[in-house]
Motif scaffolding. Structure first.
Motif, PDB file in Angstrom:
ATOM      1  N   UNK A  23       0.812  -1.212   0.000  1.00 39.48           N
ATOM      2  CA  UNK A  23       0.000   0.000   0.000  1.00 39.48           C
ATOM      3  C   UNK A  23       0.852   1.271   0.000  1.00 39.48           C
ATOM      4  N   UNK A  24       2.080   1.192   0.521  1.00 38.55           N
ATOM      5  CA  UNK A  24       2.948   2.375   0.538  1.00 38.55           C
ATOM      6  C   UNK A  24       3.308   2.854  -0.867  1.00 38.55           C
ATOM      7  N   UNK A  25       3.228   1.956  -1.861  1.00 36.76           N
ATOM      8  CA  UNK A  25       3.536   2.330  -3.243  1.00 36.76           C
ATOM      9  C   UNK A  25       2.472   3.246  -3.852  1.00 36.76           C
ATOM     10  N   UNK A  26       1.318   3.345  -3.194  1.00 33.22           N
ATOM     11  CA  UNK A  26       0.232   4.156  -3.755  1.00 33.22           C
ATOM     12  C   UNK A  26       0.337   5.627  -3.383  1.00 33.22           C
ATOM     13  N   UNK A  27       1.203   5.963  -2.441  1.00 38.66           N
ATOM     14  CA  UNK A  27       1.380   7.360  -2.052  1.00 38.66           C
ATOM     15  C   UNK A  27       0.151   7.966  -1.402  1.00 38.66           C
ATOM     16  N   UNK A  28      -0.570   7.185  -0.623  1.00 35.41           N
ATOM     17  CA  UNK A  28      -1.787   7.655   0.018  1.00 35.41           C
ATOM     18  C   UNK A  28      -1.492   8.227   1.401  1.00 35.41           C
ATOM     19  N   UNK A  29      -2.473   8.917   1.952  1.00 33.07           N
ATOM     20  CA  UNK A  29      -2.349   9.405   3.321  1.00 33.07           C
ATOM     21  C   UNK A  29      -2.465   8.227   4.273  1.00 33.07           C
ATOM     22  N   UNK A  30      -2.020   8.387   5.524  1.00 32.92           N
ATOM     23  CA  UNK A  30      -2.149   7.291   6.498  1.00 32.92           C
ATOM     24  C   UNK A  30      -3.582   6.800   6.657  1.00 32.92           C
ATOM     25  N   UNK A  31      -4.550   7.718   6.659  1.00 35.50           N
ATOM     26  CA  UNK A  31      -5.950   7.319   6.803  1.00 35.50           C
ATOM     27  C   UNK A  31      -6.413   6.514   5.594  1.00 35.50           C
ATOM     28  N   UNK A  32      -6.042   6.973   4.399  1.00 36.47           N
ATOM     29  CA  UNK A  32      -6.428   6.253   3.194  1.00 36.47           C
ATOM     30  C   UNK A  32      -5.798   4.859   3.151  1.00 36.47           C
ATOM     31  N   UNK A  33      -4.547   4.767   3.560  1.00 31.17           N
ATOM     32  CA  UNK A  33      -3.872   3.466   3.596  1.00 31.17           C
ATOM     33  C   UNK A  33      -4.569   2.530   4.589  1.00 31.17           C
ATOM     34  N   UNK A  34      -4.938   3.070   5.759  1.00 30.81           N
ATOM     35  CA  UNK A  34      -5.640   2.272   6.759  1.00 30.81           C
ATOM     36  C   UNK A  34      -6.963   1.750   6.204  1.00 30.81           C
ATOM     37  N   UNK A  84      -7.675   6.112  -5.413  1.00 29.61           N
ATOM     38  CA  UNK A  84      -8.243   5.750  -4.123  1.00 29.61           C
ATOM     39  C   UNK A  84      -9.705   5.325  -4.221  1.00 29.61           C
ATOM     40  N   UNK A  85     -10.580   6.059  -4.930  1.00 31.16           N
ATOM     41  CA  UNK A  85     -11.977   5.616  -5.010  1.00 31.16           C
ATOM     42  C   UNK A  85     -12.119   4.223  -5.632  1.00 31.16           C
ATOM     43  N   UNK A  86     -11.332   3.953  -6.687  1.00 34.20           N
ATOM     44  CA  UNK A  86     -11.415   2.642  -7.336  1.00 34.20           C
ATOM     45  C   UNK A  86     -10.900   1.550  -6.407  1.00 34.20           C
ATOM     46  N   UNK A  87      -9.768   1.810  -5.770  1.00 35.72           N
ATOM     47  CA  UNK A  87      -9.168   0.784  -4.914  1.00 35.72           C
ATOM     48  C   UNK A  87     -10.041   0.468  -3.709  1.00 35.72           C
TER      49      UNK A  87
END
Length: 339
Positions: A23-34, A84-87
């Motif tokens: 998930x770190x490869x997606x460059x998301x915020x901590x909340x989005x990754x969670x 993010x919406x798709x994932x």
């Protein structure tokens, strides 16, 4: 076919957990990754309820084919539609598919009525997790790694051998004690989700986690075999005791106690179904019980953020050993699995 539920649970787990390594490869915020990691847990429960309600409408082979196709398709979509919406949408559906596949696998395993098959089926979690970890280490790319889930379609010829009609029964809601039995047996697995980070902050490579998972896989077959020789309740207390003590020592900083903690902690799952039968868990409602208990996997890893790991180790030890309180009179009431 005795190996089919094991393969099914392993494939479902692989597709389910692989994104958590990447998930770190997606460059998301901590909340989005969670959310990417946690949202499928809700889907798991939905999938298990759907299986209990509508599972009888197809044969097991038809269901397996449908779910393998769904897993392959969702893996490709997740690899290609990187937003993010798709994932988050795909991950929710992946959770539903996991709930269906794990419920199917446990239904078949419990209908086969063989402790080694039931234990091995739950061992599909360790197999899938290990393969996912290895894949993420080799293919350090979200698109490449996630797309490997589509290879599950190659298992169709193997999955299609033999068939079993799913009985139409009223599944009912699993008893609270039945769900609690699985919840307590999952505590080591919940705790192990924190092991890579704990090792990292203590200056160790998390490769040892993969090694410990590999070493734990045989326990899913060894412990059910032992439960034919030793009272399952007594065996549960012994294994829970080993997992409890080694878990406390590991999170106190004695790193190499991770190996016995993983082997005993994950192996504990393999004898849990024998205990859970005492509380009314059967082939039809086992999926709901397992996936309800698995919701603890969303909450449990958050606990260390509220305290030191030395304090967390006590919680790990106490909650792991707590399953011992549920095995009284197991010899009389929980030995309905034959071989």
């Amino acid at each position: 076919m005795k190996i089919r539920p094991i393969i099914s649970y392993a494939v479902a787990t692989y597709v389910f957990v692989l994104p958590s390594f990447l998930v770190n490869f997606l460059g998301l915020s901590p909340l989005q990754s969670f959310l990417i990691i946690s949202i499928p847990y809700g889907g798991r429960l939905v999938g298990s309820i759907l299986f209990a309600r509508f599972g009888h409408t197809l044969s097991l082979t038809e269901f397996y084919k449908l779910m393998l196709g769904a897993s392959a398709s969702l893996s490709l979509l997740s690899a290609l539609l990187i937003s993010f919406p798709a994932e988050i949408t795909i991950r929710l559906i992946v959770g539903v598919v996991f709930g269906l596949m794990s419920s199917m696998a446990m239904y078949e395993a419990m209908e086969i009525n063989d402790r080694k098959v039931i234990g091995g089926t739950l061992g599909g979690w360790a197999i899938g997790w290990t393969l996912a970890g290895i894949t993420s280490m080799i293919l350090k790319s979200w698109t490449l790694a996630i797309s490997t889930g589509a290879l599950s379609i190659l298992l169709l010829p193997l999955i299609s051998r033999g068939d079993m009609k799913i009985r139409k029964t009223k599944a009912g809601i699993p008893s609270p004690l039945g769900v609690l039995t699985y919840l307590l047996s999952f505590v080591p697995a919940f705790s192990l989700s924190l092991a890579p980070y704990f090792l990292e902050i203590n200056g160790y490579s998390w490769d040892i986690v993969l090694i410990s998972y590999v070493m734990a896989i045989p326990m899913y077959f060894v412990l059910p075999a032992l439960s034919r020789k030793i009272n399952p309740g007594v065996l549960t207390v012994i294994v829970a005791g080993i997992a409890s003590i080694s878990g406390v020592l590991f999170f106190d900083g004695y790193i190499y106690f991770l190996l016995p903690f993983t082997m005993a902690g994950l192996g504990l799952n393999s004898i849990t179904p024998v205990i859970a039968r005492r509380y009314g868990i059967n082939s039809t409602n086992s999926g709901i019980a397992i996936n309800s208990a698995a919701l603890g996997g969303v909450v449990y890893p958050v606990i260390p953020s509220m305290m030191d790991y030395s304090d967390f180790s006590i919680i790990v030890g106490a909650s792991t050993f707590a399953i011992s309180s549920l095995v009284v009179d197991t010899k009389k009431k929980a030995t309905q699995v034959t071989s």
